[in-house]
Scaffold this motif. Structure first.
Motif, PDB file in Angstrom:
ATOM      1  N   ASN A 191      -4.292   0.918 -11.576  1.00 41.94           N
ATOM      2  CA  ASN A 191      -3.278   1.064 -10.542  1.00 41.94           C
ATOM      3  C   ASN A 191      -2.338   2.202 -10.909  1.00 41.94           C
ATOM      4  O   ASN A 191      -1.650   2.132 -11.916  1.00 41.94           O
ATOM      5  CB  ASN A 191      -2.501  -0.241 -10.363  1.00 41.94           C
ATOM      6  CG  ASN A 191      -1.677  -0.244  -9.097  1.00 41.94           C
ATOM      7  OD1 ASN A 191      -1.549   0.782  -8.432  1.00 41.94           O
ATOM      8  ND2 ASN A 191      -1.122  -1.386  -8.755  1.00 41.94           N
ATOM      9  N   ARG A 192      -2.351   3.256 -10.102  1.00 44.04           N
ATOM     10  CA  ARG A 192      -1.458   4.375 -10.396  1.00 44.04           C
ATOM     11  C   ARG A 192      -0.034   4.098  -9.936  1.00 44.04           C
ATOM     12  O   ARG A 192       0.863   4.854 -10.241  1.00 44.04           O
ATOM     13  CB  ARG A 192      -1.960   5.642  -9.694  1.00 44.04           C
ATOM     14  CG  ARG A 192      -3.180   6.220 -10.367  1.00 44.04           C
ATOM     15  CD  ARG A 192      -3.556   7.556  -9.766  1.00 44.04           C
ATOM     16  NE  ARG A 192      -4.747   8.090 -10.419  1.00 44.04           N
ATOM     17  CZ  ARG A 192      -5.664   8.812  -9.804  1.00 44.04           C
ATOM     18  NH1 ARG A 192      -5.535   9.081  -8.520  1.00 44.04           N
ATOM     19  NH2 ARG A 192      -6.707   9.269 -10.447  1.00 44.04           N
ATOM     20  N   LEU A 239     -11.568   8.597  -9.440  1.00 40.67           N
ATOM     21  CA  LEU A 239     -11.088   9.282  -8.238  1.00 40.67           C
ATOM     22  C   LEU A 239      -9.977   8.530  -7.541  1.00 40.67           C
ATOM     23  O   LEU A 239      -9.009   9.116  -7.097  1.00 40.67           O
ATOM     24  CB  LEU A 239     -12.252   9.407  -7.245  1.00 40.67           C
ATOM     25  CG  LEU A 239     -13.146  10.621  -7.312  1.00 40.67           C
ATOM     26  CD1 LEU A 239     -14.193  10.514  -6.233  1.00 40.67           C
ATOM     27  CD2 LEU A 239     -12.319  11.870  -7.101  1.00 40.67           C
ATOM     28  N   VAL A 240     -10.148   7.220  -7.414  1.00 45.35           N
ATOM     29  CA  VAL A 240      -9.242   6.453  -6.562  1.00 45.35           C
ATOM     30  C   VAL A 240      -7.934   6.160  -7.300  1.00 45.35           C
ATOM     31  O   VAL A 240      -7.846   6.287  -8.520  1.00 45.35           O
ATOM     32  CB  VAL A 240      -9.899   5.141  -6.091  1.00 45.35           C
ATOM     33  CG1 VAL A 240     -11.145   5.431  -5.294  1.00 45.35           C
ATOM     34  CG2 VAL A 240     -10.212   4.245  -7.268  1.00 45.35           C
ATOM     35  N   ASP A 241      -6.910   5.767  -6.532  1.00 45.42           N
ATOM     36  CA  ASP A 241      -5.610   5.495  -7.125  1.00 45.42           C
ATOM     37  C   ASP A 241      -5.550   4.090  -7.707  1.00 45.42           C
ATOM     38  O   ASP A 241      -4.778   3.807  -8.610  1.00 45.42           O
ATOM     39  CB  ASP A 241      -4.515   5.625  -6.059  1.00 45.42           C
ATOM     40  CG  ASP A 241      -4.425   7.042  -5.533  1.00 45.42           C
ATOM     41  OD1 ASP A 241      -4.343   7.948  -6.362  1.00 45.42           O
ATOM     42  OD2 ASP A 241      -4.459   7.235  -4.313  1.00 45.42           O
ATOM     43  N   LEU A 247     -13.302  11.380   1.311  1.00 44.80           N
ATOM     44  CA  LEU A 247     -12.290  10.465   1.845  1.00 44.80           C
ATOM     45  C   LEU A 247     -10.967  10.626   1.116  1.00 44.80           C
ATOM     46  O   LEU A 247      -9.903  10.491   1.704  1.00 44.80           O
ATOM     47  CB  LEU A 247     -12.791   9.019   1.746  1.00 44.80           C
ATOM     48  CG  LEU A 247     -13.872   8.675   2.760  1.00 44.80           C
ATOM     49  CD1 LEU A 247     -14.535   7.360   2.406  1.00 44.80           C
ATOM     50  CD2 LEU A 247     -13.274   8.605   4.164  1.00 44.80           C
ATOM     51  N   LEU A 248     -11.048  10.943  -0.170  1.00 52.94           N
ATOM     52  CA  LEU A 248      -9.825  11.160  -0.944  1.00 52.94           C
ATOM     53  C   LEU A 248      -9.036  12.322  -0.348  1.00 52.94           C
ATOM     54  O   LEU A 248      -7.833  12.237  -0.129  1.00 52.94           O
ATOM     55  CB  LEU A 248     -10.185  11.453  -2.404  1.00 52.94           C
ATOM     56  CG  LEU A 248      -9.014  11.788  -3.321  1.00 52.94           C
ATOM     57  CD1 LEU A 248      -8.213  10.535  -3.618  1.00 52.94           C
ATOM     58  CD2 LEU A 248      -9.497  12.398  -4.628  1.00 52.94           C
ATOM     59  N   ARG A 249      -9.753  13.407  -0.043  1.00 52.88           N
ATOM     60  CA  ARG A 249      -9.089  14.576   0.518  1.00 52.88           C
ATOM     61  C   ARG A 249      -8.474  14.249   1.880  1.00 52.88           C
ATOM     62  O   ARG A 249      -7.327  14.569   2.155  1.00 52.88           O
ATOM     63  CB  ARG A 249     -10.113  15.715   0.671  1.00 52.88           C
ATOM     64  CG  ARG A 249      -9.692  16.966  -0.087  1.00 52.88           C
ATOM     65  CD  ARG A 249     -10.834  17.946  -0.142  1.00 52.88           C
ATOM     66  NE  ARG A 249     -11.987  17.406  -0.841  1.00 52.88           N
ATOM     67  CZ  ARG A 249     -13.253  17.613  -0.476  1.00 52.88           C
ATOM     68  NH1 ARG A 249     -13.541  18.325   0.580  1.00 52.88           N
ATOM     69  NH2 ARG A 249     -14.247  17.097  -1.183  1.00 52.88           N
ATOM     70  N   VAL A 250      -9.257  13.546   2.715  1.00 49.79           N
ATOM     71  CA  VAL A 250      -8.752  13.211   4.053  1.00 49.79           C
ATOM     72  C   VAL A 250      -7.551  12.277   3.945  1.00 49.79           C
ATOM     73  O   VAL A 250      -6.550  12.427   4.646  1.00 49.79           O
ATOM     74  CB  VAL A 250      -9.878  12.570   4.894  1.00 49.79           C
ATOM     75  CG1 VAL A 250      -9.336  12.086   6.219  1.00 49.79           C
ATOM     76  CG2 VAL A 250     -10.996  13.561   5.102  1.00 49.79           C
ATOM     77  N   ALA A 251      -7.633  11.310   3.021  1.00 53.42           N
ATOM     78  CA  ALA A 251      -6.544  10.341   2.871  1.00 53.42           C
ATOM     79  C   ALA A 251      -5.246  11.057   2.525  1.00 53.42           C
ATOM     80  O   ALA A 251      -4.192  10.749   3.076  1.00 53.42           O
ATOM     81  CB  ALA A 251      -6.898   9.323   1.789  1.00 53.42           C
ATOM     82  N   LEU A 285       0.845  -1.200   0.000  1.00 46.08           N
ATOM     83  CA  LEU A 285       0.000   0.000   0.000  1.00 46.08           C
ATOM     84  C   LEU A 285       0.878   1.246   0.000  1.00 46.08           C
ATOM     85  O   LEU A 285       1.846   1.322   0.751  1.00 46.08           O
ATOM     86  CB  LEU A 285      -0.853   0.016   1.260  1.00 46.08           C
ATOM     87  CG  LEU A 285      -2.193  -0.702   1.255  1.00 46.08           C
ATOM     88  CD1 LEU A 285      -2.762  -0.725   2.667  1.00 46.08           C
ATOM     89  CD2 LEU A 285      -3.162  -0.022   0.312  1.00 46.08           C
ATOM     90  N   VAL A 286       0.530   2.229  -0.811  1.00 47.11           N
ATOM     91  CA  VAL A 286       1.237   3.509  -0.791  1.00 47.11           C
ATOM     92  C   VAL A 286       0.555   4.395   0.261  1.00 47.11           C
ATOM     93  O   VAL A 286      -0.662   4.537   0.237  1.00 47.11           O
ATOM     94  CB  VAL A 286       1.177   4.178  -2.181  1.00 47.11           C
ATOM     95  CG1 VAL A 286       1.782   5.561  -2.142  1.00 47.11           C
ATOM     96  CG2 VAL A 286       1.887   3.311  -3.207  1.00 47.11           C
ATOM     97  N   PRO A 287       1.308   4.984   1.202  1.00 46.47           N
ATOM     98  CA  PRO A 287       0.685   5.826   2.224  1.00 46.47           C
ATOM     99  C   PRO A 287      -0.105   6.962   1.584  1.00 46.47           C
ATOM    100  O   PRO A 287       0.333   7.557   0.603  1.00 46.47           O
ATOM    101  CB  PRO A 287       1.882   6.375   3.009  1.00 46.47           C
ATOM    102  CG  PRO A 287       2.976   5.396   2.765  1.00 46.47           C
ATOM    103  CD  PRO A 287       2.758   4.851   1.402  1.00 46.47           C
TER     104      PRO A 287
END
Ligand SMILES: Nc1ncnc2c1ncn2[C@@H]1O[C@H](COP(=O)(O)OP(=O)(O)OP(=O)(O)O)[C@@H](O)[C@H]1O
Ligand SMILES: [Mg+2]
Length: 453
Positions: free
Chosen positions: A247-248, A224-226, A192-196, A80-82
């Protein structure tokens, strides 16, 4: 303070309206208006910002978080990427909650903070599963569906990893629509994206899938998601396959294979051994070598050819693309002398795996030809290669990798397209055309009473 208002925006053309309308006044689409939150920007003064040179941006590459599950790490591209946002989709009961709870357990045991936000199940239900899986005592749990509360908790607690099970249960109070609706899901994912990113929490969203297998909710969720992971497999079958569709931070071709047991999901490091064996002399079964990402996979492909009176005979494939199957059946008929016009053709790939690459064509064709002629594939034979519309075989990509896998699992002969070279210690039977490949791959004996054609 900017005033927050609710607006309805057309998902097709972007027309906005103050109230919900069945038909978009802009483009005339029906039911396309989606509720959204808007902050009015009238009183804000925006200062110009200074861009920086990309070369001056510092980022540490080697900070991926291992999930403790080797197969999951592989699909994520090394862990997982932080601060990233990952979406995991899958049919009901396939094992999404099980997989992620196991991962959280391993992350917590590693001395990091792992938080599970559960909206679908109560804390007590999760604890029952946790007791079955074991090793999840240090995972923190929050049973909450209110989006604002979840975001506030994430900002205050800043865990290393957070799993939201599921994004469809989250509810933003400012929106009037029901949880799981397009507007709600979009709002939840955006927040959640912003908070993450801000709190540097690696966040995993569990998403439901629709009947045809896509992640439910708007397509925008996937943008939106990575990273989008799909968890597939038969619910009634113990093997599950995890693959990345976006997958980015890594390849999207990687594949993770799991086995569902009473004590949770167990990774299968060597799936070829499991899926890639046929019984000698069995009619209608062939071994193919498909490439999934960097991983070659030996797969048993089974076919059944049955006479039919239907004007349009059926071509049913489980785990293969229906268009490719129709093409292979047509090429078999026109160029290889395997007439299937008055027969139903069924094809099945072992283990609930889905093949998406053309390198598996030849093995599918061999299985069908074997079933149609009633002659088994020769013992110890595997095959790979792409079939062209002219009946000529085309080389498959990364042949050496596939041949190495075949050699590792003791395949005696590999039927391959002409021009394929091998450094591995495995015998090749090169064929220029599909007809020649069938002659090389099948036993000559033909049991005419079983043959359909
Ligand atoms: N005692 C058990 N022994 C073996 N397998 C079990 C046991 N209990 C549950 N399972 C497996 O776990 C699966 C359910 O897993 P899980 O709850 O993680 O799925 P899910 O994808 O989260 O489902 P949902 O979409 O409903 O949340 C069941 O389908 C079953 O295969
Ligand atoms: Mg679940």
């Amino acid at each position: 303070m900017a005033k927050i208002t609710v607006q309805f925006t057309c998902a097709e053309c972007g027309t906005t309206s103050g109230r919900w309308l069945g038909k978009c006044p802009g483009c005339g689409a029906f039911g396309s208006l989606v509720e959204e939150l808007h902050g009015s920007a009238t009183e804000r003064s925006v200062a110009a910002l200074k861009p920086v040179k990309l070369g001056a941006v510092r980022a540490e590459e080697a900070t991926r978080l291992s999930t403790g599950i080797a197969e999951l790490d592989r699909v994520l591209g090394g862990g997982l990427v932080p601060g990233s946002l990952v979406l995991v989709g899958g049919e009901p009961g396939v094992g999404k909650s099980t997989l992620l709870l196991t991962a959280l357990g391993a992350i917590a045991r590693d001395g990091r903070r792992a938080l599970l936000v559960t909206g679908e199940e109560s804390a007590a239900q999760v604890s029952l599963r946790a007791a079955r899986l074991g090793g999840t005592d240090s995972v923190e749990i929050l049973a909450e569906t209110e989006l604002d509360a979840v975001c506030a908790t994430l900002e205050a607690e800043r865990p290393d990893v957070c799993v939201i099970d599921s994004v469809q249960t989250l509810h933003a109070a400012a929106l009037g629509s029901a949880p799981g609706s397009v507007g709600q899901v979009r709002e939840a994912a955006g927040r959640l994206l912003r908070v993450a990113k801000e709190a540097n929490v690696a966040t995993v969203l569990v998403g439901h899938v629709t009947k045809d297998g896509a992640v439910a909710g708007p397509r925008v969720l996937e943008h939106l998601v990575d990273c989008v992971l799909q968890f597939e497999g038969d619910r009634y079958h113990e093997h599950r396959v995890l693959r990345a569709t976006k997958n980015r931070f890594g390849s999207t071709n990687e594949l993770g294979v799991f086995e569902m047991t009473a004590s949770g999901l167990v990774g299968v490091p060597d799936p070829s051994e499991l899926f890639g064996t046929t019984r000698a002399g069995e009619v209608g079964a062939a071994v193919g070598c498909a490439l999934e990402g960097t991983r070659p996979l030996l797969l048993e492909i089974q076919a059944l050819v049955a006479p039919t009176d239907l004007a349009m005979p059926r071509r049913v494939g489980t785990g293969v693309d229906p268009k490719r199957l129709a093409m292979i059946v047509a090429v078999l008929g026109r160029h290889a002398g395997v007439a299937l016009a008055s027969a139903d053709v069924f094809v099945n790939v072992a283990g609930g795996v889905r093949i998406e690459e053309p390198g598996a064509d030849l093995a599918i064709a061999l299985a069908i030809a074997s079933a149609a002629r009633g002659a088994p594939v020769r013992e110890g034979v595997a095959a790979f290669g792409e079939i062209g519309l002219t009946g000529r075989l085309r080389q498959a990509s990364q042949a050496e990798r596939r041949l190495e896998e075949c050699a590792k699992l003791g395949v005696a002969i590999v039927v391959v397209p002409d021009g394929t070279t091998a450094r591995s210690a495995v015998r090749l039977a090169r064929a220029e055309t599909l007809r020649a490949a069938i002659a090389a791959g099948l036993e000559p004996r033909e049991r005419s009473e079983e043959a359909v054609a």
